[in-house]
Design a protein around this motif. Sequence first.
Motif, mmCIF file in Angstrom:
data_model
loop_
_atom_site.group_PDB
_atom_site.id
_atom_site.type_symbol
_atom_site.label_atom_id
_atom_site.label_comp_id
_atom_site.label_asym_id
_atom_site.label_seq_id
_atom_site.Cartn_x
_atom_site.Cartn_y
_atom_site.Cartn_z
ATOM 1 N N THR A 146 -16.465 -11.409 -36.871
ATOM 2 C CA THR A 146 -18.059 -11.843 -36.813
ATOM 3 C C THR A 146 -18.332 -11.015 -38.638
ATOM 4 N N HIS A 147 -17.504 -9.794 -39.026
ATOM 5 C CA HIS A 147 -18.108 -9.284 -39.492
ATOM 6 C C HIS A 147 -17.217 -9.285 -41.088
ATOM 7 N N GLY A 148 -15.973 -9.213 -40.324
ATOM 8 C CA GLY A 148 -14.532 -9.141 -41.648
ATOM 9 C C GLY A 148 -13.931 -7.407 -41.851
ATOM 10 N N ALA A 149 -15.081 -6.870 -39.983
ATOM 11 C CA ALA A 149 -14.565 -5.942 -40.227
ATOM 12 C C ALA A 149 -13.096 -5.233 -39.836
ATOM 13 N N LEU A 150 -12.341 -4.403 -40.472
ATOM 14 C CA LEU A 150 -11.848 -3.371 -39.808
ATOM 15 C C LEU A 150 -11.679 -3.385 -38.845
ATOM 16 N N LEU A 151 -10.427 -3.382 -38.067
ATOM 17 C CA LEU A 151 -10.799 -2.907 -36.255
ATOM 18 C C LEU A 151 -9.603 -1.351 -36.546
ATOM 19 N N VAL A 152 -10.213 -0.719 -35.939
ATOM 20 C CA VAL A 152 -9.266 0.924 -35.563
ATOM 21 C C VAL A 152 -9.277 1.065 -34.213
ATOM 22 N N SER A 153 -8.319 0.643 -33.634
ATOM 23 C CA SER A 153 -8.012 0.876 -32.569
ATOM 24 C C SER A 153 -7.411 1.290 -31.616
ATOM 25 N N LEU A 154 -7.748 2.389 -31.150
ATOM 26 C CA LEU A 154 -6.857 4.031 -30.028
ATOM 27 C C LEU A 154 -6.705 3.672 -28.884
ATOM 28 N N GLY A 155 -5.330 3.526 -29.117
ATOM 29 C CA GLY A 155 -4.675 3.310 -27.892
ATOM 30 C C GLY A 155 -4.169 4.236 -27.071
ATOM 31 N N ASN A 156 -3.261 4.533 -26.101
ATOM 32 C CA ASN A 156 -2.385 5.287 -25.373
ATOM 33 C C ASN A 156 -1.479 5.622 -24.871
ATOM 34 N N LEU A 157 -0.091 5.561 -24.034
ATOM 35 C CA LEU A 157 1.066 5.150 -24.338
ATOM 36 C C LEU A 157 1.753 4.688 -22.963
ATOM 37 N N TYR A 158 0.837 4.545 -22.014
ATOM 38 C CA TYR A 158 1.103 3.871 -21.162
ATOM 39 C C TYR A 158 1.440 2.021 -21.226
ATOM 40 N N GLY A 159 1.502 1.658 -22.076
ATOM 41 C CA GLY A 159 2.289 0.193 -22.423
ATOM 42 C C GLY A 159 3.636 0.279 -22.001
ATOM 43 N N TYR A 160 3.821 1.395 -22.431
ATOM 44 C CA TYR A 160 5.839 1.387 -22.121
ATOM 45 C C TYR A 160 6.268 1.836 -21.093
ATOM 46 N N GLY A 161 5.500 2.339 -19.936
ATOM 47 C CA GLY A 161 5.846 2.553 -18.888
ATOM 48 C C GLY A 161 6.753 3.385 -19.091
ATOM 49 N N PRO A 162 7.920 3.611 -17.821
ATOM 50 C CA PRO A 162 8.978 5.159 -17.939
ATOM 51 C C PRO A 162 10.013 4.258 -18.980
ATOM 52 N N VAL A 163 9.974 5.777 -19.496
ATOM 53 C CA VAL A 163 10.629 5.694 -20.733
ATOM 54 C C VAL A 163 12.392 7.410 -20.805
ATOM 55 N N ASP A 164 13.390 6.338 -20.958
ATOM 56 C CA ASP A 164 14.614 7.521 -20.773
ATOM 57 C C ASP A 164 14.776 8.403 -22.454
ATOM 58 N N GLY A 165 13.664 8.871 -23.326
ATOM 59 C CA GLY A 165 13.929 9.687 -24.330
ATOM 60 C C GLY A 165 12.688 9.481 -25.050
ATOM 61 N N PRO A 166 12.202 9.314 -26.238
ATOM 62 C CA PRO A 166 11.116 10.443 -26.703
ATOM 63 C C PRO A 166 10.807 8.182 -26.632
ATOM 64 N N LEU A 167 9.688 8.543 -27.490
ATOM 65 C CA LEU A 167 8.744 7.760 -27.475
ATOM 66 C C LEU A 167 8.477 7.611 -28.296
ATOM 67 N N THR A 168 8.781 5.941 -29.431
ATOM 68 C CA THR A 168 8.831 5.459 -30.820
ATOM 69 C C THR A 168 7.891 4.918 -31.026
ATOM 70 N N GLU A 169 7.495 4.342 -31.821
ATOM 71 C CA GLU A 169 6.509 3.133 -31.672
ATOM 72 C C GLU A 169 7.141 1.611 -31.769
ATOM 73 N N ASN A 170 8.962 1.610 -31.719
ATOM 74 C CA ASN A 170 9.059 0.534 -31.498
ATOM 75 C C ASN A 170 9.901 -0.343 -29.992
ATOM 76 N N LEU A 171 9.006 0.642 -29.332
ATOM 77 C CA LEU A 171 9.806 0.294 -28.228
ATOM 78 C C LEU A 171 9.074 -1.027 -28.282
ATOM 79 N N PRO A 172 9.291 -1.641 -26.905
ATOM 80 C CA PRO A 172 8.696 -2.855 -25.512
ATOM 81 C C PRO A 172 7.899 -1.915 -25.269
ATOM 82 N N LEU A 173 6.302 -2.845 -25.114
ATOM 83 C CA LEU A 173 5.969 -2.630 -24.069
ATOM 84 C C LEU A 173 6.181 -3.399 -22.342
ATOM 85 N N ALA A 174 6.736 -2.731 -21.961
ATOM 86 C CA ALA A 174 7.612 -2.568 -21.119
ATOM 87 C C ALA A 174 6.738 -2.681 -19.470
ATOM 88 N N ALA A 175 5.841 -1.682 -19.534
ATOM 89 C CA ALA A 175 5.082 -0.759 -18.087
ATOM 90 C C ALA A 175 5.162 -2.545 -17.477
#
Length: 313
Positions: free
Chosen positions: A92-121
């Motif tokens: 509505t306001h044309g405002a930038l949305l700065v969204s704080l998320g967490n790491l749950y969406g990745y699910g269990p991962v074998d190795g470090p969590l990087t931003e390009n991992l699929p959200l496979a939870a």
Amino acid sequence: MGLQAVIGYGPAGAATAALLAEQGKRVRVIARSPRENEPGLEHVALDAADQAGLVEATKGATAIYSCASPPYHRWATDWPPLQDSICAAAETHGALLVSLGNLYGYGPVDGPLTENLPLAATGTKGRIRALLSGQAHALHDEGRIRVVEVRASDFFGPGVTDGGHLAARVVPNVLRGHKVQVLGDPDAPHSWTYIPDVARTLVAAAREEKAWGQTWHVPTGPPRSARVMVALLCEAAGVAPVAVQRLSPMLLNAGALVSPLLRELREVRYQFDLPFVLDSRAAQDFFDITPTREKDQAAATVAWWRDRLATVS
């Protein structure tokens, strides 16, 4: 930059609002609980899931910081309408949305969590976080809103009281010289994100247009086990090392029969039983943000808790 609207006044929202105010920004905090205005901060009491109310409360905002979170056991029911309301206000306001998320969406991962991992939870909370992230980025891709997402690991630091990780169940015991019980393996490497670094990253992400449309991990120090983190807190507090024990799985299961929080924690037990390591090099390089030094984190956390306990005692 015009009005900065911060939704939620938990540890992340409070730290972000304070940082924006320190930088001379006009800040409006929107949260459920009524509060008196304070220097640099205007407080509005509102359930942010009230779409019409939120659109009105964010009028004039050029950036909306989404730092709210429903009660842990109500994510599946409460998050979707809250997200819809926040996105509607941004659109509505044309405002930038700065969204704080967490790491749950990745699910269990074998190795470090990087931003390009699929959200496979596959768990409920992980699927909700993946859904919310996908919806916001889809709106960005459609040109309806502008969004940048910042993901953090478990919060740690001044103002963090909830949860059973390095908060109310741990730091007061350290200060009293009592043993500490932690969820999961006390020797498993784990990434702990310092709450002032969350605020620094959210504000930097809003400022850097080239960061928009992407996801970033909050600059976070090397993974440390719960045992090592407790030792750092003991050192900062000037107390003798305390024993660190694993909470009994049998007791956790028994407690889950009556506690919604403990029931929900079963989904994310893997984060504490196994190595859980956040890779934040991309954000560190892009935003030129270095995680706060461990000793400074521990010292500030101990000082905050000492003040809090002295006030309530």
